[in-house]
Write an enzyme that holds these catalytic residues in place. Sequence first.
Site, PDB file in Angstrom:
ATOM      1  N   ARG A 109      -4.432   1.013  17.523  1.00 37.12           N
ATOM      2  CA  ARG A 109      -4.371  -0.298  18.203  1.00 37.12           C
ATOM      3  C   ARG A 109      -3.335  -1.201  17.560  1.00 37.12           C
ATOM      4  NH1 ARG A 109      -8.713  -1.603  21.375  1.00 37.12           N
ATOM      5  NH2 ARG A 109      -8.291  -3.795  21.062  1.00 37.12           N
ATOM      6  N   TRP A 131      -1.361  -5.665  14.880  1.00 36.04           N
ATOM      7  CA  TRP A 131      -0.129  -5.541  15.649  1.00 36.04           C
ATOM      8  C   TRP A 131       0.390  -6.964  15.773  1.00 36.04           C
ATOM      9  CZ3 TRP A 131       1.829  -7.109  20.490  1.00 36.04           C
ATOM     10  CH2 TRP A 131       2.998  -6.425  20.905  1.00 36.04           C
ATOM     11  N   GLY A 168      -5.875 -11.110  19.493  1.00 37.35           N
ATOM     12  CA  GLY A 168      -5.601 -11.967  20.646  1.00 37.35           C
ATOM     13  C   GLY A 168      -4.496 -12.942  20.300  1.00 37.35           C
ATOM     14  N   LYS A 203       7.777   8.817  28.064  1.00 32.52           N
ATOM     15  CA  LYS A 203       7.319   9.587  26.896  1.00 32.52           C
ATOM     16  C   LYS A 203       8.441   9.704  25.860  1.00 32.52           C
ATOM     17  CE  LYS A 203       3.777   9.475  27.203  1.00 32.52           C
ATOM     18  NZ  LYS A 203       3.484   8.612  28.268  1.00 32.52           N
ATOM     19  N   HIS A 246      24.055   6.656  43.815  1.00 31.07           N
ATOM     20  CA  HIS A 246      24.270   5.215  44.051  1.00 31.07           C
ATOM     21  C   HIS A 246      24.477   4.463  42.745  1.00 31.07           C
ATOM     22  CE1 HIS A 246      23.126   6.006  48.189  1.00 31.07           C
ATOM     23  NE2 HIS A 246      22.149   6.742  47.705  1.00 31.07           N
ATOM     24  N   LYS A 255      -1.730   1.140  21.084  1.00 28.00           N
ATOM     25  CA  LYS A 255      -2.335   1.949  22.130  1.00 28.00           C
ATOM     26  C   LYS A 255      -2.861   1.097  23.277  1.00 28.00           C
ATOM     27  CE  LYS A 255      -3.973   5.603  24.125  1.00 28.00           C
ATOM     28  NZ  LYS A 255      -3.006   6.525  24.779  1.00 28.00           N
TER      29      LYS A 255
HETATM   30  C1  AGP Z   1       1.718   5.152  27.705  1.00 29.27           C
HETATM   31  O1  AGP Z   1       2.270   6.280  27.007  1.00 29.27           O
HETATM   32  C2  AGP Z   1       1.941   3.881  26.979  1.00 29.27           C
HETATM   33  N1  AGP Z   1       1.401   3.953  25.683  1.00 29.27           N
HETATM   34  C3  AGP Z   1       1.566   2.652  27.767  1.00 29.27           C
HETATM   35  O2  AGP Z   1       2.549   2.554  28.772  1.00 29.27           O
HETATM   36  C4  AGP Z   1       0.174   2.610  28.472  1.00 29.27           C
HETATM   37  O3  AGP Z   1       0.137   3.555  29.496  1.00 29.27           O
HETATM   38  C5  AGP Z   1       0.009   1.210  29.084  1.00 29.27           C
HETATM   39  O4  AGP Z   1      -0.011   0.282  28.026  1.00 29.27           O
HETATM   40  C6  AGP Z   1      -1.266   1.078  29.916  1.00 29.27           C
HETATM   41  O5  AGP Z   1      -2.383   1.282  29.091  1.00 29.27           O
HETATM   42  P1  AGP Z   1      -3.822   1.507  29.809  1.00 29.27           P
HETATM   43  O6  AGP Z   1      -3.705   2.766  30.622  1.00 29.27           O
HETATM   44  O7  AGP Z   1      -4.786   1.637  28.667  1.00 29.27           O
HETATM   45  O8  AGP Z   1      -4.084   0.311  30.664  1.00 29.27           O
END
Ligand code: AGP
Length: 614
Positions: free
Chosen positions: A27, A74, A103, A487, A506, A609
Amino acid sequence: MCGIVGYIGKREAEPILVEGLRRLEYRGYDSAGLATLTGNRLHLRKKAGRVSELGSFLQTSPAPGCIGISHTRWATHGPANDVNAHPHLAGTGNGQVAVVHNGVIENYLVLRRHLESEGVRFHSQTDTEVIAQLIACHMDGDLVEAVRKVLSLLKGTYGLAVVSPRNPDLIVGARLGSPLVVGIGDGEHYLASDPSALTGNTQKVAYLQDNQLCVLTSDEYHIFDAEKSRVSALVHSIDWTPGESDLNGFPHYMLKEIYEQPEAIENALRGRLSDADSSAHFGGLNLDVQQLRRAERIIFTACGTSYHAGMVGEYMFEEFARIPVEVEYASEFRYRNPPIDQNTIVIALTQSGETADTLAALRESKRKGHPVLSICNVVGSSIAREADGGVYLRAGPEIGVASTKAFTSQVTILALLALFFGRMRHLSSIQGARMIDELHAMPDLIRRTLRCQSEVQRIAEKYFHVDNMLYMGRQYLYPVALEGALKLKEISYIHAEGYPAAEMKHGPIALVDASTPSIFLVPRGSIFDKVMSNLEEVKARGGPVIAIASEGDAAVTDHVMSRADEVIVVPDVPEYLQPLVTVVPLQLLSYYIALLRGCDVDKPRNLAKSVTVE
Ligand code: AGP
């Protein structure tokens, strides 16, 4: 997207907090810290860097006590350093408080300036320290009351935990917009940003809702609403077994989760396909048949990889359910005000169930009276709870920041929903039965696809040094091109773009040169020849081509092999299921390229994440 863990009970808190942070590190991981209490002494330990750095620090400077709070960060305000790491302290002596927070406090500057004008000295650049200083200022012996008063001053979002030597037998937690769960043990209680932190300690959790505050002691927990009334909370049993979040012999969570995809898809399908009526069945849509039949439009709203899954769903629903679909980035949708007629169903796609933009888009849709469904992986998460109904992925914990099994599980659930809606409208029982057989075959076909690993490793060794990569696909494979590019970007930091293959002409084809490989998704299908033409256009300009092609028809495979520089062959499956097999080599390719570039595959730089802030 920070991680919070709290503990109060009869065991030493430190090891429980550190292990919990380790499970939450996906996270956010730019700094970590904890605060424990022994009687009226508060022990603060915090360090920039990963949880492992904190662990090493604790080896030489342990934090005693059976009550504590901890945090992995984070950064949203202030760089990742020791001072900005949580917990943040304020006050003196017995009046001290320690706070951890997830938050964004949007009015923190105004509050900070007011406190500074009253002589309060700040030590960090964070918004969180404002919370700690405010609580210290309001402390008159009752920590719970002091926290309550401060919450009413805050604008923004928080999931927070507070301890103080003044009340050494309790932890106070509160939630507004950032997840927080109470873990329920025997003579001990926990707080966590998500239940995975509590694996191995308890499987019983109660989710705080927005504007709720909780008070934990070792023997009991109480939850209060904004009017200070005690409320009861549903106790969920988290069905993840302790081993599920472990690596189980894999070098990284991402590789483990790539290889878990066949089993995840089996779990997504289990009990949801009905041969009796050649359709799909769901236990928790909570929409009546008329609402489902009346649906004249469907809006998928999501972020990142989940958005790409929604794009696959758009093609599926239009082909099999004949329902117009739009896919909206949740971050855009939440602020747009599109004219939406009442017979529109909004479906939020999310792995974590806590993505702030997706949650906001869901709330905005509900505010306008639309039925909202969620397709989500985390039981009891905010989006799952606030939707009118939905479908769980059942993919098990996805720890790697780069989403893999969640994508293929979401695509599977979307195929089930397209079958379900289709069989309410135009799909015949024969078509439905055929789709059921095709879906049942997918787990083994993905197991077969995974055999491409060594071929993908060889290709990664050839191309890991490039600076740019293009991904091309059409129809069902255009979203896969975007997903493959995402990815690669997010774990190897190589610039990569996905395009509808025909779009190259294009403008983007100007990017093609010998140093820019193009990956073409060109399995057999209704527009195979068209995509091959696009592939030829790239070859004609000297661009290296890596093709993902179908096994089976030798003529097709030979044709692709004669033109592409590298070919990875995947099982031949119906077009609507090609995303499930073609994405696997792209996931593996980004994994091996990232490894070769020395990147941290599970915790890429700048990422987290679950994006629980705007
Ligand atoms: C995906 O590889 C990313 N880590 C990210 O785009 C993720 O899919 C996005 O933050 C959405 O997360 P969620 O599916 O938990 O809502």
